[in-house]
Design an enzyme around this catalytic site. Structure first.
Site, PDB file in Angstrom:
ATOM      1  NE  ARG A 139      -3.904   0.615   1.940  1.00 60.02           N
ATOM      2  CZ  ARG A 139      -5.147   0.778   2.425  1.00 60.02           C
ATOM      3  NH1 ARG A 139      -5.355   1.596   3.440  1.00 60.02           N
ATOM      4  NH2 ARG A 139      -6.167   0.128   1.913  1.00 60.02           N
ATOM      5  CG  HIS A 174      -8.581   0.227  -2.774  1.00 54.74           C
ATOM      6  ND1 HIS A 174      -7.847  -0.883  -2.425  1.00 54.74           N
ATOM      7  CD2 HIS A 174      -9.197   0.633  -1.629  1.00 54.74           C
ATOM      8  CE1 HIS A 174      -8.016  -1.129  -1.127  1.00 54.74           C
ATOM      9  NE2 HIS A 174      -8.823  -0.227  -0.628  1.00 54.74           N
ATOM     10  CD  GLN A 230     -13.056  -1.443  -0.664  1.00 55.25           C
ATOM     11  OE1 GLN A 230     -12.268  -1.264   0.233  1.00 55.25           O
ATOM     12  NE2 GLN A 230     -14.243  -2.002  -0.465  1.00 55.25           N
ATOM     13  CG  ASP A 264     -13.357   6.460  -1.191  1.00 51.92           C
ATOM     14  OD1 ASP A 264     -13.119   6.377   0.027  1.00 51.92           O
ATOM     15  OD2 ASP A 264     -12.460   6.438  -2.062  1.00 51.92           O
ATOM     16  CB  CYS A 317     -14.413   1.491   0.207  1.00 53.14           C
ATOM     17  SG  CYS A 317     -13.927   3.218   0.201  1.00 53.14           S
ATOM     18  NE  ARG A 340     -10.732  -5.014   0.811  1.00 47.88           N
ATOM     19  CZ  ARG A 340      -9.955  -3.984   1.174  1.00 47.88           C
ATOM     20  NH1 ARG A 340     -10.475  -2.968   1.815  1.00 47.88           N
ATOM     21  NH2 ARG A 340      -8.678  -3.946   0.844  1.00 47.88           N
TER      22      ARG A 340
END
Ligand code: CP
Ligand code: NVA
Length: 298
Positions: A101, A128, A131, A217, A257, A285
């Site tokens: 990340r 992402h 996600q 988001d 998310c 996830r």
């Protein structure tokens, strides 16, 4: 050597395989003997904060039989300027896979190129992917095939999460609508390159009309903190709330998310009314990323 670096570079068949296996992995979680990562050690190198991604990957790698080490990039020589390509060549000789990340997409791509081990993008400024694979898995788990459905994103249309949605739309044949202030809309070249049925507008109501999935988001992504005050003012009104939900299909799912900032991109009562969906999305996830890990090792 397989990597998961972006939705942009994935083919539809691979996405479909990961989605199908995620279903099996979730159903069989408690009595699964499949340990594709047995004997392996994976490194997780994070430059940005994380709750869901970190925990779901750490648990997922262990459940697949592997060991995992979490490395804060700032504690590594990387944080003092050691090049990615050197870090990658060192880790590639010691560990079996990496979950990264960070800010620049190019850093994850360089790591994959130089390390010669499976590499996963766990969020960059550009995408992402884990996600969005999870979100599509969650939609299909709760409502059936996403093909032909209308997905509406409200908020910062130029950040990582909507960009991964943009690449997914043509690959999985759903309609994507993005409602964002003009200065925060994805660039037209990207939309043209992605193809598919995509509407970009600054009108939340038009985007939400008849939507099957309403998605948001944060207004201020990690790394954008200095623009915080400006963004709070620019995004006022770009919120999922009961009035917006009322414009959507009556069977609409509301997703976020996470982390969520109540009163900003979503209001408290709408988040709580859809908490079952949103926290199933968070749980997923784990299952979706286990499926990604398994796919990488096949
Ligand atoms: N949605 C998501 O990636 O959450 P974290 O930042 O907590 O990992
Ligand atoms: N766009 C957000 C996603 C957080 C999971 C960010 O980059 O901070």
């Amino acid at each position: 050597m397989k990597h998961l670096l972006s939705i942009e570079t994935m083919d539809s068949e691979s996405i479909e395989t990961i989605l199908e296996n995620a279903n099996v992995i979730k159903t069989q979680r408690r009595n699964c003997q499949d340990q594709p990562l047995a004997g392996q050690t994976w490194a997780m190198i994070f430059t940005k904060s994380s709750t869901r991604t970190r925990v779901s990957f750490e648990v997922g790698i262990r459940e697949l039989g592997g060991s995992v080490m979490f490395l804060n990039a700032n504690d590594m020589q990387l944080g003092r300027g050691e090049p990615i390509k050197d870090t990658a060549r060192v880790l590639g000789r010691m560990v079996h896979g990496a979950v990264i990340r960070t800010y620049a997409q190019d850093d994850v791509e360089q790591f994959a190129q130089w390390s010669d081990i499976p590499t996963i993008n766990a969020l960059t400024d550009a995408e992402h992917p884990c996600q969005i694979i999870t979100d599509i898995f969650t939609y299909q788990e709760l409502r059936g095939p996403i093909t032909g459905k209308v997905v509406t994103f409200i908020g910062d249309g130029a950040c990582n999460v909507p960009i991964s949605w943009i690449w997914a739309a043509a690959k999985l044949n759903f309609e994507l609508r993005i409602a964002a202030p003009k200065a925060y809309q994805p660039c037209p070249e990207l939309i043209a390159k992605a193809g598919g049925k995509i509407m970009v507008t600054d009108d939340c109501n038009a985007a939400a009309e008849g939507a099957d999935l309403l998605y948001t988001d944060v207004w201020i992504s990690m790394g954008m903190e200095e623009e915080g005050a400006q963004r709070e003012s620019d995004f006022a009104g770009y919120q999922i709330n009961e009035a917006l939900v009322a414009k959507a299909n009556e069977n609409v799912l509301v997703m976020h998310c996470l982390p969520a900032y109540r009163g900003k991109e979503i209001d408290e009562s709408t988040l709580e009314a859809h908490a079952e969906t949103i926290f199933t999305q968070a749980e997923n996830r784990l299952h979706a990323q286990k499926s990604i890990l398994k796919w990488l090792t096949e």
